[in-house]
Scaffold this active site. Structure first.
Site, PDB file in Angstrom:
ATOM      1  N   GLY A 181      41.923  32.816  34.461  1.00  9.49           N
ATOM      2  CA  GLY A 181      40.468  32.872  34.523  1.00  9.49           C
ATOM      3  C   GLY A 181      39.724  32.005  35.518  1.00  9.49           C
ATOM      4  N   GLY A 183      39.916  31.920  38.822  1.00  2.93           N
ATOM      5  CA  GLY A 183      39.885  32.441  40.200  1.00  2.93           C
ATOM      6  C   GLY A 183      38.501  32.812  40.694  1.00  2.93           C
ATOM      7  N   CYS A 186      37.739  36.403  39.954  1.00  4.82           N
ATOM      8  CA  CYS A 186      38.267  36.784  38.652  1.00  4.82           C
ATOM      9  C   CYS A 186      37.117  36.920  37.665  1.00  4.82           C
ATOM     10  CB  CYS A 186      39.215  35.685  38.213  1.00  4.82           C
ATOM     11  SG  CYS A 186      39.628  35.759  36.495  1.00  4.82           S
TER      12      CYS A 186
HETATM   13  P1  5GP Z   1      41.113  31.462  43.884  1.00  6.43           P
HETATM   14  O1  5GP Z   1      41.929  30.528  44.730  1.00  6.43           O
HETATM   15  O2  5GP Z   1      40.483  32.543  44.680  1.00  6.43           O
HETATM   16  O3  5GP Z   1      40.117  30.719  43.030  1.00  6.43           O
HETATM   17  O4  5GP Z   1      42.117  32.132  42.854  1.00  6.43           O
HETATM   18  C1  5GP Z   1      43.188  32.936  43.283  1.00  6.43           C
HETATM   19  C2  5GP Z   1      43.908  33.516  42.069  1.00  6.43           C
HETATM   20  O5  5GP Z   1      43.022  34.345  41.301  1.00  6.43           O
HETATM   21  C3  5GP Z   1      45.057  34.437  42.380  1.00  6.43           C
HETATM   22  O6  5GP Z   1      46.203  33.777  42.799  1.00  6.43           O
HETATM   23  C4  5GP Z   1      45.235  35.171  41.050  1.00  6.43           C
HETATM   24  O7  5GP Z   1      45.972  34.413  40.120  1.00  6.43           O
HETATM   25  C5  5GP Z   1      43.809  35.262  40.536  1.00  6.43           C
HETATM   26  N1  5GP Z   1      43.273  36.619  40.737  1.00  6.43           N
HETATM   27  C6  5GP Z   1      43.290  37.370  41.849  1.00  6.43           C
HETATM   28  N2  5GP Z   1      42.694  38.553  41.662  1.00  6.43           N
HETATM   29  C7  5GP Z   1      42.288  38.562  40.381  1.00  6.43           C
HETATM   30  C8  5GP Z   1      41.613  39.528  39.566  1.00  6.43           C
HETATM   31  O8  5GP Z   1      41.225  40.618  39.997  1.00  6.43           O
HETATM   32  N3  5GP Z   1      41.411  39.182  38.266  1.00  6.43           N
HETATM   33  C9  5GP Z   1      41.822  37.994  37.752  1.00  6.43           C
HETATM   34  N4  5GP Z   1      41.619  37.745  36.467  1.00  6.43           N
HETATM   35  N5  5GP Z   1      42.419  37.044  38.502  1.00  6.43           N
HETATM   36  C10 5GP Z   1      42.670  37.337  39.791  1.00  6.43           C
END
Ligand code: 5GP
Length: 346
Positions: A181, A183, A186
């Site tokens: 959660g 991300g 996300c």
């Molecule tokens: P960020 O670095 O952008 O904060 O987080 C990246 C991570 O977000 C990814 O490695 C993956 O675990 C998660 N993530 C990527 N796409 C999605 C999505 O569509 N839904 C959710 N719940 N998590 C995602």
């Protein structure tokens, strides 16, 4: 129903307390780590920052740039067998230390990675990635993958609690990916109400993993180099980045021009955009759990990487850690109710 009242914290709830240091300059800090793994006999040396296995981040182009700096890329799972074969024709054996092949837990996923690994046996890291690492089907898939590839380094996730980290390690994972959660694209917490503040998740999962000789990756929620430092300070062995590496020349996603300004499309792997692209739309029984955004174009990814590494070296000098390895030991978090001064950011 039960309520847990222990306080759980995210990156925004803490800062790292400065400590006396004998280091004279940031240039004295080494960010390289050396890891041996729980199951695989392979070892690894590099800077433990990873590009996320999203098709707008974990691309072959990003991997080429990151590997030169000894950083890691979890390549997204949507390249075809042919694209893998073509790409790997032009790389050195050292390059295989800095990439993972990603897979879901479906039969077709397993068959596809088997085919890619068969023609490219030097591939060393397998990343088994599902949104919900708490399912029995996932654990069974992990056990099967470990049996099939005893020598490979297996990354598995995502989970956010100590007991599930232990279960995945015992089922064959070398490295457990932590984060539900946090991300940038996300929407799981909005759509489902499920999640766990990332800093506490790291602290608890690292404790569980290290007790068994395993490792963890903090995945998601970093918005600044300071957050990356906090993730390492909390005990993470690797830190995975999505949004911070999106929007560059080497990131996937379309380059869009709006009123003379350049943007790149960035979307979650469970967003409607990704599902339209890769699975023929959002199935009726599920909601999309990711957003689609336009990120201001940031140029070449190397500049962002150098900025993150510079920040991290500076964190180490503030707490007197001459090596990244010492950062957790030298970290004292203070709970805060403020972060940076926003006067010029709006
Ligand atoms: P960020 O670095 O952008 O904060 O987080 C990246 C991570 O977000 C990814 O490695 C993956 O675990 C998660 N993530 C990527 N796409 C999605 C999505 O569509 N839904 C959710 N719940 N998590 C995602």
């Amino acid at each position: 129903m039960r309520i847990e009242t222990d306080l759980k914290l995210g990156f925004k709830d803490v800062m790292i307390r400065p400590k006396r240091s004998t280091l004279k300059s940031r240039s004295e800090v080494s960010l390289e780590r050396n890891f041996n793994f729980l199951h695989s006999t392979a070892s690894w040396t590099g800077i433990p920052i990873m590009a996320a296995n999203m098709d707008t981040v974990g691309t072959f182009d990003i991997a080429v740039v990151l590997a030169k700096e000894r950083l890691f890329t979890a390549i997204h799972k949507h390249y075809s067998v042919q694209e893998w074969d073509d790409f790997l024709q032009n790389v050195t054996p050292d390059f295989y230390n800095y990439i993972a092949i990603s897979t879901g837990t479906g039969k077709e996923d397993a068959a596809k990675i088997a085919q890619i690994i068969k023609s490219n046996p030097l591939l060393k890291f397998i990343c088994i990635d599902v949104a919900n690492g708490y399912s029995e089907h996932f654990v069974r898939f992990l056990k099967q993958t470990r049996k099939q590839y005893p020598e490979k380094v297996i990354i598995a996730g995502n989970v956010v609690t100590g007991e599930m980290t232990e279960e995945l390690l015992l089922a064959g994972a070398d490295i457990v990916k932590v984060g539900i959660g946090p991300g940038s694209v996300c929407t799981t917490r909005i759509k489902t109400g499920v999640g766990y503040p990332q800093l506490s998740a790291i602290i608890e999962c690292a404790d569980a993993a290290h007790g068994l000789g395993g490792h963890i990756i903090s995945d998601g929620g970093c918005t600044t180099p300071g957050d990356v430092a906090k993730a390492f300070g909390a005990g993470s062995d690797f830190v995975m980045l999505g949004g911070m590496l999106a929007g560059h020349t080497e990131s996937g996603g379309e380059l869009i021009e709006v009123n003379g300004e350049k943007f790149k499309q960035f979307y979650g792997m469970s967003s409607a955009t990704a599902m339209d692209k890769h699975s023929g739309g959002v199935a009726e029984y599920r909601a999309s759990e990711g957003k689609t955004v336009q990120v201001a174009f940031k140029g070449n990814v190397i500049n962002t990487i150098l900025d993150i590494l510079g920040g991290l070296r500076s964190t180490c000098t503030y707490v007197g850690a001459s090596r990244l390895k010492e950062l957790t030991k030298r970290t004292t978090f203070i709970r805060v109710s403020e972060q940076e001064n926003q006067i010029f950011s709006k």
